[in-house]
Motif scaffolding. Structure first.
Motif, PDB file in Angstrom:
ATOM      1  N   GLU A  56       0.832  -1.204   0.000  1.00  0.00           N
ATOM      2  CA  GLU A  56       0.000   0.000   0.000  1.00  0.00           C
ATOM      3  C   GLU A  56       0.869   1.258   0.000  1.00  0.00           C
ATOM      4  O   GLU A  56       0.582   2.223  -0.719  1.00  0.00           O
ATOM      5  CB  GLU A  56      -0.914  -0.019   1.223  1.00  0.00           C
ATOM      6  N   ARG A  57       1.959   1.253   0.784  1.00  0.00           N
ATOM      7  CA  ARG A  57       2.879   2.402   0.782  1.00  0.00           C
ATOM      8  C   ARG A  57       3.552   2.551  -0.581  1.00  0.00           C
ATOM      9  O   ARG A  57       3.718   3.666  -1.073  1.00  0.00           O
ATOM     10  CB  ARG A  57       3.928   2.237   1.883  1.00  0.00           C
ATOM     11  N   ALA A  58       3.936   1.421  -1.177  1.00  0.00           N
ATOM     12  CA  ALA A  58       4.655   1.470  -2.448  1.00  0.00           C
ATOM     13  C   ALA A  58       3.794   2.046  -3.568  1.00  0.00           C
ATOM     14  O   ALA A  58       4.294   2.759  -4.440  1.00  0.00           O
ATOM     15  CB  ALA A  58       5.146   0.068  -2.817  1.00  0.00           C
ATOM     16  N   ILE A  59       2.487   1.764  -3.532  1.00  0.00           N
ATOM     17  CA  ILE A  59       1.598   2.276  -4.577  1.00  0.00           C
ATOM     18  C   ILE A  59       0.984   3.607  -4.168  1.00  0.00           C
ATOM     19  O   ILE A  59       0.126   4.163  -4.859  1.00  0.00           O
ATOM     20  CB  ILE A  59       0.491   1.239  -4.909  1.00  0.00           C
ATOM     21  N   GLU A  60       1.458   4.164  -3.033  1.00  0.00           N
ATOM     22  CA  GLU A  60       1.055   5.485  -2.535  1.00  0.00           C
ATOM     23  C   GLU A  60      -0.441   5.544  -2.222  1.00  0.00           C
ATOM     24  O   GLU A  60      -1.068   6.607  -2.321  1.00  0.00           O
ATOM     25  CB  GLU A  60       1.434   6.565  -3.546  1.00  0.00           C
ATOM     26  N   GLY A  61      -1.028   4.406  -1.877  1.00  0.00           N
ATOM     27  CA  GLY A  61      -2.434   4.378  -1.488  1.00  0.00           C
ATOM     28  C   GLY A  61      -3.398   4.788  -2.585  1.00  0.00           C
ATOM     29  O   GLY A  61      -4.527   5.202  -2.304  1.00  0.00           O
ATOM     30  N   ARG A  62      -3.003   4.651  -3.838  1.00  0.00           N
ATOM     31  CA  ARG A  62      -3.848   5.142  -4.936  1.00  0.00           C
ATOM     32  C   ARG A  62      -5.107   4.307  -5.130  1.00  0.00           C
ATOM     33  O   ARG A  62      -6.028   4.756  -5.819  1.00  0.00           O
ATOM     34  CB  ARG A  62      -3.037   5.209  -6.225  1.00  0.00           C
ATOM     35  N   LEU A  63      -5.148   3.113  -4.577  1.00  0.00           N
ATOM     36  CA  LEU A  63      -6.357   2.296  -4.631  1.00  0.00           C
ATOM     37  C   LEU A  63      -6.889   2.034  -3.226  1.00  0.00           C
ATOM     38  O   LEU A  63      -7.489   0.993  -2.950  1.00  0.00           O
ATOM     39  CB  LEU A  63      -6.086   0.973  -5.358  1.00  0.00           C
ATOM     40  N   GLY A  64      -6.647   2.959  -2.331  1.00  0.00           N
ATOM     41  CA  GLY A  64      -7.089   2.813  -0.961  1.00  0.00           C
ATOM     42  C   GLY A  64      -6.232   1.809  -0.221  1.00  0.00           C
ATOM     43  O   GLY A  64      -5.033   1.663  -0.489  1.00  0.00           O
ATOM     44  N   SER A  65      -6.840   1.087   0.688  1.00  0.00           N
ATOM     45  CA  SER A  65      -6.114   0.094   1.480  1.00  0.00           C
ATOM     46  C   SER A  65      -5.943  -1.204   0.689  1.00  0.00           C
ATOM     47  O   SER A  65      -6.833  -1.599  -0.067  1.00  0.00           O
ATOM     48  CB  SER A  65      -6.869  -0.206   2.776  1.00  0.00           C
ATOM     49  N   VAL A  66      -4.795  -1.852   0.878  1.00  0.00           N
ATOM     50  CA  VAL A  66      -4.603  -3.214   0.368  1.00  0.00           C
ATOM     51  C   VAL A  66      -5.070  -4.143   1.479  1.00  0.00           C
ATOM     52  O   VAL A  66      -4.438  -4.234   2.539  1.00  0.00           O
ATOM     53  CB  VAL A  66      -3.138  -3.475  -0.009  1.00  0.00           C
TER      54      VAL A  66
END
Length: 410
Positions: free
Chosen positions: A259-269
């Motif tokens: 989630e940090r790596a994708i900068e939260g762009r899809l909300g929570s993993v």
């Protein structure tokens, strides 16, 4: 059983099966050999369970699969169209967006589980009159003393011969090794973590790719479930030490890092399926053909999965080789003759090398950590994002709508 054929395809994966299917109307005796079952798995499918292996199929691949009669079966099962793509530099400000509307097309492509494509092709092969399916059979060695042409000895002791052999048995092709094809290959010194994750926000029919310090991370859209849950397939390229660390994390910690790596762009993993770690290595055969033998798909070339082009290149190989074989057979020419097979090599080798070179360029460009190149990289991405004509050309080439496209994929 029959032991002599006009054509034997070794490897019943997507590319080998597609080649066999493309020759269904030819008056050729064809055998397809694979160590697996060569029939679909009919066990019940859970809508929340996905094959971790997916492909970003281009429009040209879709058209080829439509020609084979497989695409409608795939749509009935499960495909995920994407209309939008966002690419950014995770270490800077560079950003590019692509949208299907920019070339007046309904989609940029489809994310499809490999098992879905494979099952559709195998369904088509079950009713093919000119085809013998040899499931559960593995190649032991290659002999060159057959009356028709090369002769294969299988691990079961069965011996087969054919005018033409096609290696479609993957990156570690046994047939390629037995035939003595020379290869150029090198290790990318990266490993890819692949899995399926559930995210809290919709992917919005968008493919997301961030270039991080340790390698690119892609979130590829999968179909939402009937109860409104959202899923993505991920491919996360990392240096070996980092990949080992991520693989050792528990699921909750891995989801947090992702989630940090994708900068939260899809909300929570929210959740992750089982993770797999795959080493990345590039291979390319010096030649794709020799008298009586041809290489297609991963047996001929493997590339960095940066843009998800590997399966597409293999399907275009199958389409091009099928066209060459059909044309030669209709003219009464020998389908195994080197001059005939070199027509396939001329059509595909340049296209494959061009794509491999582009992937190598981008891999090196984003792997370099020097500040001057990083600034140049970010400026270049932003400049391209503001240049609609260049973006249109990039989109069309990525979709397989530009360049030397086999007739069966147009």
């Amino acid at each position: 059983m029959q032991t002599t054929f006009d054509l034997i395809i070794v490897g019943g994966g997507m590319v080998g099966s597609a080649l066999a299917c493309a020759l269904r109307d030819a008056s050729l005796r064809i055998a397809l050999i694979d160590g697996g079952p060569l029939q679909r798995d009919n066990s019940p499918q859970n809508e929340h369970e996905f094959d971790p292996r997916v492909s970003a199929l281009t429009v040209s691949s879709q058209r080829f699969l439509e020609h084979l009669g497989a695409w409608s079966l795939m749509v009935d099962e499960r495909v995920s169209p994407y209309r939008h793509m966002q690419v950014w530099d995770g270490l800077g400000t560079g950003h590019i967006e692509f949208h299907a509307d920019q070339i007046q097309h309904p989609v940029l492509g489809h994310i499809v589980e490999n098992s879905v494509t494979q099952a559709a092709l195998l369904d088509r092969l079950q009713t093919q009159d000119n085809l013998s399916l040899l499931a559960g059979e593995r190649l032991q060695t290659l002999l060159d003393d057959g009356e028709l042409g090369p002769r294969l000895r299988l691990e079961s002791g069965l011996e087969l011969e054919a005018r033409l052999l096609v290696a479609a048995d993957g990156a570690n092709s046994q047939l390629r090794a037995c035939a003595g094809f020379a290869m150029r290959e090198w290790d990318y010194l990266h490993q890819g973590i692949v899995t399926t994750v559930e995210v809290s926000e919709s992917h919005r029919k968008t493919a997301w790719q961030s270039f991080l310090e340790t390698g690119p991370l892609a979130f590829l859209p999968l179909p939402d479930s009937d109860d409104g849950r959202h899923f993505c397939s991920i491919v996360w390229s990392n240096v070996p030490d980092q990949a080992e660390r991520l693989m050792a994390l528990d699921d909750s910690s891995f989801c947090q890092e992702l989630e940090r790596a994708i900068e939260g762009r899809l909300g929570s993993v929210l959740t992750t399926d089982q993770r797999y770690c795959i080493p990345f290595r590039q291979r390319h055969a010096v030649d794709y053909v020799m008298p009586g033998i041809a290489l297609i798909g991963d047996a001929a070339h493997t590339i960095h999965p940066l843009a998800g082009q590997g399966v597409n290149l293999g399907l275009m190989d199958a389409a091009a080789l099928a066209e060459v074989i059909l044309h030669a057979h209709e003219r009464g020419d020998d389908i195994a003759r080197l001059a005939v097979l070199q027509r396939y090599q001329r059509q595909r080798k340049g296209a494959n090398l061009s794509m491999m070179g582009a992937m190598e360029f981008f891999e090196r460009l984003f792997h370099d950590r020097s500040m001057p190149l990083r600034l140049l990289r970010n400026s270049g991405m932003n400049w391209v994002d503001g240049a609609p004509m260049i973006k249109q050309q990039l989109i069309r080439r990525a979709m397989g709508l530009q360049g030397d496209i086999p007739r069966l994929a147009r």
